[in-house]
Design an enzyme around this catalytic site. Structure first.
Site, short mmCIF file in Angstrom:
data_model
loop_
_atom_site.label_atom_id
_atom_site.label_comp_id
_atom_site.label_asym_id
_atom_site.label_seq_id
_atom_site.Cartn_x
_atom_site.Cartn_y
_atom_site.Cartn_z
N HIS A 1 -2.50 0.74 -12.12
CA HIS A 1 -2.03 -0.38 -11.56
C HIS A 1 -2.20 0.01 -9.86
O HIS A 1 -2.45 1.06 -9.32
CB HIS A 1 -0.37 -0.62 -11.63
CG HIS A 1 0.50 0.03 -11.00
ND1 HIS A 1 0.88 1.19 -11.41
CD2 HIS A 1 0.95 -0.03 -9.95
CE1 HIS A 1 1.67 1.81 -10.77
NE2 HIS A 1 2.01 0.95 -9.43
N CYS A 2 -2.45 -1.16 -9.16
CA CYS A 2 -2.52 -1.10 -7.66
C CYS A 2 -1.52 -1.89 -7.07
O CYS A 2 -0.33 -2.33 -7.80
CB CYS A 2 -3.99 -1.14 -7.37
SG CYS A 2 -4.46 -2.94 -7.68
N ALA A 3 -1.72 -2.54 -5.77
CA ALA A 3 -0.59 -2.94 -5.25
C ALA A 3 -0.32 -4.47 -5.86
O ALA A 3 0.69 -5.13 -5.90
CB ALA A 3 -0.65 -3.15 -3.88
#
EC number: 2.7.1.211
Length: 660
Positions: free
Chosen positions: A25-27
């Site tokens: 996941h990223c932001a």
């Protein structure tokens, strides 16, 4: 809808957990790689509430959820469904507090467990300790509660007694190793004293096994309740495993990597790291005893200031042996200071709760961690709230130092162990309960008041000078450009979610320099592991996301040098990150810098300009102008229209900034 339910729906639309190859996941989004893309139901994904958008990029399904929610859903999928997670090691952060940030990273996923364990231990102490609701413990007055009380104590005590197992899992995952190997290493640390006490015929242990090297009994060191030794061992384990995986392949890797990793790490742990770090706890305990005996109130203040930092590292466990000896000879000064420190941390956390915006994640976290701290378990409050914000932790430490000096002045001592919190008076010597309660009140008042004042000062809006030297009104929410460059039409971005401003009002700037700065005043609440995204919460609760590049999470932090941390207070123009723009371009990625306001409606903030050059600090987002007043509306005579010459003369740079 909570994160667990949302994770279940996403997983079902992806074809079930068996169809998930990996999860990152990223932001703003959860990134999933399915084993069989044909099983993924994209219509079902897009129809899930709170899912903003869904994209397919090079076989990777990207589910756009927005800041905070993406991290929570990814954590729920890993925690409850056992989905594999590709953990990418961070690049080095050249920041003096990176060790503290590391501790917070390790403890954050364990906070719910700590809260539950702390509350259960507090309930056990309430039922089993004397002099809380009467001279006799509740369990003696109601014998039918005996078994239930023992179960409650077991469930709560196990969380902290077997802490190395939990830390081994979380810390090894943080360092990029196999978390289950980390848990196995933590279990080995905990098992050594258990085998020493009872023996294990199945493992051919003697009743009192000993591996003596000089004066050191290798299996005689008790690592239960420790923190720093396990984190250091997890760091070594992750590095050993990584080296072995690079050199071994195929079936040999499956057989030898876990075995050799545990064996090599075990030798280092039991022969070097464990004993050395446990010695630090013993040294800290003896230094504290010497200070209190020789320096009086000044020594009490120094011990009070040192106690909470020792709890952060776990070295406070070394005080137990000295505390038991002091109680045996008359009384312990350590327990009153510990109880006061916990009360101070609870008061600071409660002040954070009182000052946080309603509905914010910080407010809910403070609400759930303040109670365990007040009842004697301060780790959830420290790692979840006060350490993250830095200032409340320092204020609580200062309040503890003042109260500890008073404890030394009144010579308050404990005659038994108990709950080091609100009910700590039950362990205090006769005649000293009154001074003890006064000192706790002093610690709580100073900690709460100091944190409240800090919060009020932090949230005070700063006025910025205009072009003519006058102060600009900071009451309205305005966002500045985080970098100098050229404005880019958001609709032309390659990422569909960003192009549609699906996360909120969005401005894009093609950077012409490497330094990315804060676009608004506030507290940094998000720093992505790969250094490409930063979240800032403004004093009025507005949440701003600075996202550097599109799909730059794939660079794994290469080319990104973070210059801030979670909990830092920033103003417009303060540095966030240095970016190697050429490296981003060489990787085939778009380095565009996106400024997104994630918790307001799309029309609440509008771009101040479209196209052209922009400098870092120039206003790029602001509320729309008020609707024009109807002719004749309002009071007073109508003003004559200004002449073009007068308009030109009054069109200063400030007015251009306000109306361009």
């Amino acid at each position: 809808m909570n994160a667990t339910r949302l994770a279940d729906l996403i997983e079902d639309a992806m074809g079930g957990q068996d169809n998930l190859e990996s999860l990152t996941h990223c932001a703003t989004r959860v990134r999933l790689i399915p084993r069989n893309l044909d099983l993924v139901r994209f219509d079902a994904l897009r129809s899930i509430p709170l899912v903003i958008d869904t994209r397919l990029v090079a076989g990777q399904v990207q589910v756009v959820l927005g800041p905070d929610r993406a991290q929570a859903v990814a954590a729920a999928m890993r925690r409850h469904r056992g989905t594999a997670d590709t953990v990418v090691p961070r690049g080095r952060r050249h920041h003096p507090t990176r060790a503290l940030v590391l501790l917070v990273d390790v403890f954050t996923p364990l906070l719910p467990v700590f809260v539950a364990g702390g509350l259960l231990m507090a309930l056990h102490n309430l039922l089993a300790s004397p002099d809380i609701v009467g001279e006799m413990p509740i369990v003696h007055a109601a014998p039918w509660l005996d078994g239930f009380t023992s179960l409650v104590g077991l469930l709560g005590y196990a969380v902290f007694a077997l802490l190395p197992v939990l830390l081994g899992f979380a810390a090894t995952e943080r360092f990029g190793g196999s978390p289950h190997l980390g848990a196995a290493m933590g279990a080995a640390l905990v098992a050594a004293p258990l085998f020493s006490d009872a023996g294990s015929p199945a493992a051919h242990f003697a009743p009192s096994p000993a591996w003596m090297i000089g004066d050191l009994n290798v299996f005689g060191v008790d690592y239960r309740n420790t923190v720093i030794p396990m984190i250091a061992i997890a760091f070594v384990l992750a590095r050993v495993e990584r080296v072995l995986k690079r050199r071994l392949h195929g079936s040999v890797q499956l057989l030898l990597v876990p075995t050799v990793t545990l064996l090599a790490t075990g030798l280092i742990a039991f022969l070097v790291l464990g004993p050395a770090l446990r010695v630090l706890g013993a040294v800290a305990a003896h230094v504290m005893q010497w200070l209190y005996v020789s320096a009086g109130p000044a020594g009490g203040a120094m011990i009070g200031a040192a106690y909470s930092p020792l709890v952060v590292t776990g070295l406070h466990q070394g005080l137990l042996a000295i505390e038991l000896g002091l109680i045996a000879t008359g009384g312990s000064f350590i327990f009153p200071i510990a109880a006061t420190a916990n009360i101070a941390q609870a008061a600071a956390t409660f002040a954070v709760w009182a000052c946080s915006p309603r509905g914010s994640h910080l407010r809910s976290l403070a609400a759930t961690t303040a109670a365990p701290a007040a009842l004697g378990i301060a780790e959830p409050a420290m790692f979840g709230v006060t350490l993250r914000l830095r200032a409340p932790f320092a204020i609580a430490v200062g309040a503890t130092a003042v109260a500890a000096a008073l404890l030394a002045t009144f010579q308050v001592e404990a005659v038994t162990l108990g709950a080091a919190g609100l009910f700590g008076f039950a362990s205090i010597a006769a005649g000293k309960v009154g001074p003890f309660i006064v000192c706790q009140a002093v610690a709580a008042g100073l900690s709460f008041g100091g944190t409240w004042a800090w919060s009020r000062w932090w949230s005070q809006p700063e006025s910025e000078p205009g072009a003519d030297g006058s102060a600009r009104d900071a009451g309205a929410t305005t966002i500045s450009s985080p970098v100098s460059g050229v404005m880019v039409d958001v609709e032309t971005l390659a990422d569909a979610a960003f192009a549609a401003s699906a996360l909120g009002p969005t401005v894009a700037v093609a950077p012409q320099e490497s330094r990315i700065v804060a676009p608004a005043q506030g507290i940094v609440t998000v720093v992505s592991r790969t250094g490409h995204a930063y979240g800032i919460t403004m004093p009025d609760g507005t949440e701003v996301l600075v996202h550097v590049g599109i799909d730059t999470v794939r660079m794994n932090g290469v080319g990104f040098l973070p210059l801030t941390r979670v909990g830092a207070r920033v103003s417009v123009g303060d540095p966030l990150v240095d970016v190697d723009v050429d490296a981003v371009v060489s990787a085939g990625l778009d380095p565009v810098v996106l400024t997104i306001v994630t918790n307001v409606d799309s029309g609440a903030l509008l771009p101040r300009r479209r196209g052209g050059s922009v400098r870092a600090g120039d206003l790029i987002l602001s509320p729309p102008p008020p609707p024009p007043r109807r002719r004749g509306a309002g009071r007073g005579p109508r003003r004559r229209p200004r002449s073009p010459r007068l308009i030109n003369r009054l069109t200063t740079r400030r007015e251009v900034a306000n109306f361009a």
